[in-house]
Design a protein around this motif. Structure first.
Motif, PDB file in Angstrom:
ATOM      1  N   GLY A 183       3.746  -7.434 -10.988  1.00 51.95           N
ATOM      2  CA  GLY A 183       5.086  -7.039 -11.429  1.00 51.95           C
ATOM      3  C   GLY A 183       5.729  -8.115 -12.292  1.00 51.95           C
ATOM      4  N   ARG A 184       6.814  -7.724 -12.948  1.00 52.71           N
ATOM      5  CA  ARG A 184       7.506  -8.642 -13.874  1.00 52.71           C
ATOM      6  C   ARG A 184       7.952  -9.922 -13.170  1.00 52.71           C
ATOM      7  NH1 ARG A 184      12.692 -10.546 -13.772  1.00 52.71           N
ATOM      8  NH2 ARG A 184      13.401  -8.480 -13.118  1.00 52.71           N
ATOM      9  N   ILE A 185       8.444  -9.807 -11.942  1.00 52.78           N
ATOM     10  CA  ILE A 185       8.960 -10.994 -11.259  1.00 52.78           C
ATOM     11  C   ILE A 185       7.814 -11.947 -10.907  1.00 52.78           C
ATOM     12  CG2 ILE A 185      10.151 -11.777  -9.147  1.00 52.78           C
ATOM     13  CD1 ILE A 185      11.828  -9.162  -9.367  1.00 52.78           C
ATOM     14  N   SER A 186       6.714 -11.405 -10.416  1.00 49.54           N
ATOM     15  CA  SER A 186       5.567 -12.261 -10.078  1.00 49.54           C
ATOM     16  C   SER A 186       4.953 -12.891 -11.332  1.00 49.54           C
ATOM     17  CB  SER A 186       4.493 -11.460  -9.342  1.00 49.54           C
ATOM     18  OG  SER A 186       5.029 -10.954  -8.145  1.00 49.54           O
ATOM     19  N   MET A 187       5.051 -12.209 -12.482  1.00 49.67           N
ATOM     20  CA  MET A 187       4.429 -12.736 -13.708  1.00 49.67           C
ATOM     21  C   MET A 187       5.243 -13.848 -14.346  1.00 49.67           C
ATOM     22  SD  MET A 187       1.718 -12.581 -15.525  1.00 49.67           S
ATOM     23  CE  MET A 187       0.709 -11.108 -15.790  1.00 49.67           C
ATOM     24  N   ARG A 203       5.728 -10.697   5.071  1.00 46.87           N
ATOM     25  CA  ARG A 203       6.533 -11.241   3.959  1.00 46.87           C
ATOM     26  C   ARG A 203       5.626 -12.019   3.007  1.00 46.87           C
ATOM     27  NH1 ARG A 203      10.393 -11.104   8.448  1.00 46.87           N
ATOM     28  NH2 ARG A 203      12.014  -9.701   7.722  1.00 46.87           N
ATOM     29  N   ILE A 204       6.011 -12.055   1.708  1.00 47.69           N
ATOM     30  CA  ILE A 204       5.052 -12.555   0.715  1.00 47.69           C
ATOM     31  C   ILE A 204       5.561 -13.702  -0.148  1.00 47.69           C
ATOM     32  CG2 ILE A 204       3.743 -10.398   0.582  1.00 47.69           C
ATOM     33  CD1 ILE A 204       5.292  -9.807  -2.057  1.00 47.69           C
ATOM     34  N   VAL A 205       6.767 -14.191   0.092  1.00 44.98           N
ATOM     35  CA  VAL A 205       7.258 -15.337  -0.698  1.00 44.98           C
ATOM     36  C   VAL A 205       6.800 -16.607   0.016  1.00 44.98           C
ATOM     37  CG1 VAL A 205       9.261 -16.498  -1.686  1.00 44.98           C
ATOM     38  CG2 VAL A 205       9.208 -13.998  -1.531  1.00 44.98           C
ATOM     39  N   GLY A 240       4.208  -8.328  -6.843  1.00 43.67           N
ATOM     40  CA  GLY A 240       4.719  -8.432  -5.493  1.00 43.67           C
ATOM     41  C   GLY A 240       4.966  -7.093  -4.828  1.00 43.67           C
ATOM     42  N   GLY A 241       5.936  -7.106  -3.926  1.00 44.21           N
ATOM     43  CA  GLY A 241       6.173  -5.953  -3.069  1.00 44.21           C
ATOM     44  C   GLY A 241       6.571  -4.698  -3.822  1.00 44.21           C
ATOM     45  N   ARG A 242       7.332  -4.870  -4.903  1.00 44.28           N
ATOM     46  CA  ARG A 242       7.841  -3.681  -5.579  1.00 44.28           C
ATOM     47  C   ARG A 242       6.762  -2.969  -6.374  1.00 44.28           C
ATOM     48  NH1 ARG A 242      13.312  -4.147  -8.271  1.00 44.28           N
ATOM     49  NH2 ARG A 242      13.675  -6.304  -7.730  1.00 44.28           N
ATOM     50  N   ILE A 243       5.937  -3.726  -7.079  1.00 43.45           N
ATOM     51  CA  ILE A 243       4.856  -3.043  -7.819  1.00 43.45           C
ATOM     52  C   ILE A 243       3.887  -2.431  -6.803  1.00 43.45           C
ATOM     53  CG2 ILE A 243       3.396  -5.089  -8.166  1.00 43.45           C
ATOM     54  CD1 ILE A 243       2.536  -3.970 -10.816  1.00 43.45           C
ATOM     55  N   GLY A 285       4.584  -1.340  -3.848  1.00 40.41           N
ATOM     56  CA  GLY A 285       5.246  -0.155  -3.275  1.00 40.41           C
ATOM     57  C   GLY A 285       5.181   1.030  -4.214  1.00 40.41           C
ATOM     58  N   SER A 286       5.331   0.782  -5.518  1.00 39.65           N
ATOM     59  CA  SER A 286       5.320   1.930  -6.425  1.00 39.65           C
ATOM     60  C   SER A 286       3.903   2.494  -6.597  1.00 39.65           C
ATOM     61  CB  SER A 286       5.998   1.620  -7.760  1.00 39.65           C
ATOM     62  OG  SER A 286       5.519   0.438  -8.302  1.00 39.65           O
ATOM     63  N   PHE A 287       2.885   1.636  -6.555  1.00 38.46           N
ATOM     64  CA  PHE A 287       1.500   2.156  -6.585  1.00 38.46           C
ATOM     65  C   PHE A 287       1.201   2.932  -5.298  1.00 38.46           C
ATOM     66  CE2 PHE A 287      -1.310   0.906 -10.103  1.00 38.46           C
ATOM     67  CZ  PHE A 287      -0.482   0.070 -10.838  1.00 38.46           C
ATOM     68  N   MET A 291      -3.620  -9.505  -1.413  1.00 38.67           N
ATOM     69  CA  MET A 291      -2.298 -10.024  -1.108  1.00 38.67           C
ATOM     70  C   MET A 291      -2.401 -10.986   0.059  1.00 38.67           C
ATOM     71  SD  MET A 291      -0.093  -8.811  -3.228  1.00 38.67           S
ATOM     72  CE  MET A 291       1.416  -9.282  -2.409  1.00 38.67           C
ATOM     73  N   GLY A 292      -1.482 -11.950   0.078  1.00 43.45           N
ATOM     74  CA  GLY A 292      -1.454 -12.938   1.151  1.00 43.45           C
ATOM     75  C   GLY A 292      -0.109 -12.946   1.867  1.00 43.45           C
ATOM     76  N   PRO A 293       0.097 -11.991   2.781  1.00 46.18           N
ATOM     77  CA  PRO A 293       1.371 -11.948   3.510  1.00 46.18           C
ATOM     78  C   PRO A 293       1.357 -12.834   4.758  1.00 46.18           C
ATOM     79  CG  PRO A 293       0.058 -10.054   4.102  1.00 46.18           C
ATOM     80  CD  PRO A 293      -0.761 -10.841   3.090  1.00 46.18           C
TER      81      PRO A 293
HETATM   82  N1  LIG Z   1       1.863 -13.788  -1.113  1.00 49.10           N
HETATM   83  C1  LIG Z   1       1.300 -13.066  -2.059  1.00 49.10           C
HETATM   84  O1  LIG Z   1       0.150 -12.642  -1.963  1.00 49.10           O
HETATM   85  C2  LIG Z   1       2.071 -12.715  -3.295  1.00 49.10           C
HETATM   86  C3  LIG Z   1       1.420 -12.080  -4.352  1.00 49.10           C
HETATM   87  C4  LIG Z   1       2.168 -11.727  -5.478  1.00 49.10           C
HETATM   88  C5  LIG Z   1       3.524 -12.014  -5.527  1.00 49.10           C
HETATM   89  N2  LIG Z   1       4.117 -12.655  -4.487  1.00 49.10           N
HETATM   90  C6  LIG Z   1       5.572 -12.949  -4.523  1.00 49.10           C
HETATM   91  O2  LIG Z   1       6.300 -11.733  -4.587  1.00 49.10           O
HETATM   92  C7  LIG Z   1       7.586 -12.020  -5.114  1.00 49.10           C
HETATM   93  C8  LIG Z   1       7.999 -10.959  -6.124  1.00 49.10           C
HETATM   94  O3  LIG Z   1       7.936  -9.674  -5.549  1.00 49.10           O
HETATM   95  P1  LIG Z   1       8.952  -8.521  -6.018  1.00 49.10           P
HETATM   96  O4  LIG Z   1       8.661  -7.317  -5.206  1.00 49.10           O
HETATM   97  O5  LIG Z   1      10.329  -9.092  -6.005  1.00 49.10           O
HETATM   98  O6  LIG Z   1       8.606  -8.314  -7.564  1.00 49.10           O
HETATM   99  P2  LIG Z   1       7.330  -7.765  -8.408  1.00 49.10           P
HETATM  100  O7  LIG Z   1       6.717  -6.569  -7.766  1.00 49.10           O
HETATM  101  O8  LIG Z   1       6.488  -8.921  -8.799  1.00 49.10           O
HETATM  102  O9  LIG Z   1       8.087  -7.324  -9.736  1.00 49.10           O
HETATM  103  C9  LIG Z   1       9.023  -6.276  -9.649  1.00 49.10           C
HETATM  104  C10 LIG Z   1       9.490  -5.907 -11.031  1.00 49.10           C
HETATM  105  O10 LIG Z   1       8.396  -5.451 -11.832  1.00 49.10           O
HETATM  106  C11 LIG Z   1       8.794  -4.295 -12.557  1.00 49.10           C
HETATM  107  N3  LIG Z   1       8.092  -3.147 -11.957  1.00 49.10           N
HETATM  108  C12 LIG Z   1       7.179  -3.190 -10.958  1.00 49.10           C
HETATM  109  N4  LIG Z   1       6.724  -1.947 -10.684  1.00 49.10           N
HETATM  110  C13 LIG Z   1       7.355  -1.116 -11.516  1.00 49.10           C
HETATM  111  C14 LIG Z   1       7.320   0.285 -11.718  1.00 49.10           C
HETATM  112  N5  LIG Z   1       6.514   1.084 -11.011  1.00 49.10           N
HETATM  113  N6  LIG Z   1       8.135   0.830 -12.634  1.00 49.10           N
HETATM  114  C15 LIG Z   1       8.954   0.041 -13.360  1.00 49.10           C
HETATM  115  N7  LIG Z   1       9.040  -1.302 -13.208  1.00 49.10           N
HETATM  116  C16 LIG Z   1       8.237  -1.872 -12.311  1.00 49.10           C
HETATM  117  C17 LIG Z   1      10.318  -4.224 -12.415  1.00 49.10           C
HETATM  118  O11 LIG Z   1      10.833  -5.093 -13.422  1.00 49.10           O
HETATM  119  P3  LIG Z   1      12.381  -5.097 -13.903  1.00 49.10           P
HETATM  120  O12 LIG Z   1      13.156  -5.707 -12.780  1.00 49.10           O
HETATM  121  O13 LIG Z   1      12.385  -5.939 -15.119  1.00 49.10           O
HETATM  122  O14 LIG Z   1      12.760  -3.664 -14.135  1.00 49.10           O
HETATM  123  C18 LIG Z   1      10.492  -4.781 -11.015  1.00 49.10           C
HETATM  124  O15 LIG Z   1      11.770  -5.264 -10.728  1.00 49.10           O
HETATM  125  C19 LIG Z   1       7.501 -13.406  -5.745  1.00 49.10           C
HETATM  126  O16 LIG Z   1       8.170 -14.335  -4.917  1.00 49.10           O
HETATM  127  C20 LIG Z   1       6.013 -13.700  -5.755  1.00 49.10           C
HETATM  128  O17 LIG Z   1       5.713 -15.064  -5.687  1.00 49.10           O
HETATM  129  C21 LIG Z   1       3.411 -13.000  -3.379  1.00 49.10           C
END
Ligand SMILES: NC(=O)c1ccc[n+]([C@@H]2O[C@H](COP(=O)([O-])OP(=O)(O)OC[C@H]3O[C@@H](n4cnc5c(N)ncnc54)[C@H](OP(=O)(O)O)[C@@H]3O)[C@@H](O)[C@H]2O)c1
Length: 216
Positions: free
Chosen positions: A39-43, A8-10, A151-154, A156-158, A1-3
């Motif tokens: 995660g879905r949002i990052s993909m 923060r990671i955006v 991103g942060g949510r995936i 966090g859940s791991f 990850m690159g915070p």
């Molecule tokens: N700087 C870096 O190194 C870096 C690396 C990667 C990403 N990013 C940035 O991070 C941002 C996105 O982060 P984010 O936290 O908002 O989103 P995220 O983790 O990419 O995706 C979150 C979504 O993935 C699904 N998901 C993830 N874990 C799950 C679980 N355990 N169970 C069920 N669903 C799960 C859900 O989809 P649903 O909403 O469809 O239910 C959830 O809303 C983007 O701006 C991206 O560019 C930065």
């Protein structure tokens, strides 16, 4: 990850994005992993936009895992419980796509994934059971070493499920300060204690990026 320095990671507002992404790819390669998962949002930007056709025949498609390819060099994996990603292709830069979905996705969506040749695994009825997903990834695709790349949510859940062995972060020389944007780990409140880390190494990279590795 690159915070950023404040976790923060955006990266869209950061000037130093190019150096960070080059170092990100370079350091990721050193792990010689079998696959990466996001995660879905990052993909979303990698999946592209295609149309999910409505089927004329309404036969129900069984909720069984679909393995389109199991001998790929590497795999790109998404967690997309409700089937929102509209894949343009079944590969990202040559890496075969696997998507982890829940049983509540529509039959039309399953037919769409099959027509695109995207492999899918069921991670649970409504929620995703991450331990079960890892077992399936190993069993069906032989994946042993997996890079969890945000991103942060995936992340966090791991973390909350105690499924991370090691942490590799490239601290970007940025003080971001944007309240409410995703961070390195975003976990729902009260899902277990904070995790303590043991430092493995500190390396200064190009462009004032600092590479930190920890055991969890
Ligand atoms: N700087 C870096 O190194 C870096 C690396 C990667 C990403 N990013 C940035 O991070 C941002 C996105 O982060 P984010 O936290 O908002 O989103 P995220 O983790 O990419 O995706 C979150 C979504 O993935 C699904 N998901 C993830 N874990 C799950 C679980 N355990 N169970 C069920 N669903 C799960 C859900 O989809 P649903 O909403 O469809 O239910 C959830 O809303 C983007 O701006 C991206 O560019 C930065």
């Amino acid at each position: 990850m690159g915070p950023s320095i404040d976790g923060r990671i955006v990266t869209t507002r950061w000037g130093s994005r190019n150096i960070l992404s080059a170092e990100y790819e370079r350091t990721a390669e050193t792990f010689d992993a079998d696959a990466w998962i996001i995660g879905r949002i990052s993909m979303e930007p990698y999946a592209g936009k295609a149309k999910v056709p409505r089927r004329k025949a309404k036969l129900r498609i069984p909720r069984e895992d679909f393995i389109a390819e199991s001998d790929a060099e590497s795999y790109a994996i998404a967690i997309d419980p409700s089937g929102k990603l509209t894949w343009k292709s079944n590969a990202i830069e040559g890496e075969h796509v696997i998507t982890v979905i829940s049983e509540r996705v529509s039959d039309d969506y399953l037919a769409f994934l099959q027509s695109k040749g995207v492999s899918y695994l069921f991670g649970g009825r409504a929620d995703i059971d991450l331990s079960k997903v890892l077992v399936k990834l190993r069993k069906h695709f032989g994946i042993r070493k997996l890079l969890l790349e945000g991103g942060g949510r995936i992340n966090g859940s791991f973390l909350a499920a105690d499924l991370i062995d090691e942490l590799s972060v490239l601290i970007a020389p940025v003080a971001d300060g944007s309240i409410g944007t995703p961070t390195l780990f975003d976990v729902e409140a009260r899902r277990g204690p904070a995790r303590n880390l043991r430092l493995i190494s500190v390396v200064k990279l190009k462009g004032d990026v600092v590479w930190l590795r920890y055991k969890i």
